[in-house]
Write a protein that holds these residues in place. Structure first.
Motif, short mmCIF file in Angstrom:
data_model
loop_
_atom_site.label_atom_id
_atom_site.label_comp_id
_atom_site.label_asym_id
_atom_site.label_seq_id
_atom_site.Cartn_x
_atom_site.Cartn_y
_atom_site.Cartn_z
N SER A 1 14.32 15.28 18.69
CA SER A 1 14.48 15.26 17.12
C SER A 1 13.15 15.12 16.67
N ARG B 1 12.39 19.03 16.93
CA ARG B 1 13.10 19.86 15.94
C ARG B 1 12.77 19.22 14.93
N LYS B 2 11.97 18.45 14.14
CA LYS B 2 11.00 17.89 13.39
C LYS B 2 9.64 18.97 12.74
N GLN B 3 9.47 19.43 14.04
CA GLN B 3 7.92 20.28 14.59
C GLN B 3 8.80 21.24 14.57
N MET B 4 10.02 21.86 14.45
CA MET B 4 10.23 23.21 14.72
C MET B 4 10.71 23.32 12.64
N HIS B 5 11.18 22.52 12.29
CA HIS B 5 11.56 22.59 10.57
C HIS B 5 10.51 22.72 9.86
N ASN C 1 7.04 24.01 10.67
CA ASN C 1 6.61 24.92 11.37
C ASN C 1 7.31 26.36 10.53
N GLU C 2 8.62 25.92 10.53
CA GLU C 2 9.40 27.06 9.54
C GLU C 2 9.03 27.37 8.12
N LEU C 3 8.33 25.79 7.39
CA LEU C 3 9.08 25.88 6.46
C LEU C 3 7.19 25.97 5.95
N THR D 1 7.36 29.81 5.48
CA THR D 1 8.16 30.21 5.12
C THR D 1 7.12 30.05 3.38
#
Length: 114
Positions: free
Chosen positions: A50, A53-57, A59-61, A64
């Motif tokens: 979890s 996933r939060k860190q990946m999200h 990073n994606e943000l 972006t």
């Protein structure tokens, strides 16, 4: 003596049963502890996934955000350039209108002479 051996057998049987029961309870306790450890490990792994996933999200943000900021800067620059071009064209247009008025007046004057 039979009574005492019967009693001792009964005591041994009761003691054996107690040991077996305790052994089962200990076995159940060990299984319960193992299940608890597996559950805790599973929960830790789930929490780790979890967090990943939060860190990946995040990073994606961040990517972006950087892309959108860059695009916004390019658009703002384009708007600035277009605004300067508009001002230049409006100034040229004003000059051309003034020239048109002057030439129209000259033409009218020439027509009056003829």
């Amino acid at each position: 003596m039979a009574t005492s051996s019967g009693n001792s057998s009964g005591t041994i049987t009761t003691a054996t049963t107690a040991v077996l029961t305790t052994g089962l309870e200990d076995g159940d306790f060990v299984r319960s502890m193992n299940q608890r450890k597996r559950r805790m490990e599973s929960n830790r792994e789930s929490a780790r996934r979890s967090r990943m996933r939060k860190q990946m999200h995040l990073n994606e943000l961040a990517v972006t955000k950087a892309q959108l900021t860059s695009k916004n800067d390019r658009l703002a620059s384009g708007i600035f350039v277009a605004s300067r071009q508009l001002a230049t064209i409006e100034a040229e247009n004003s000059i051309l209108r003034a020239q048109l008025m002057e030439l129209s007046q000259r033409l009218d004057s020439l027509n009056d002479i003829l």
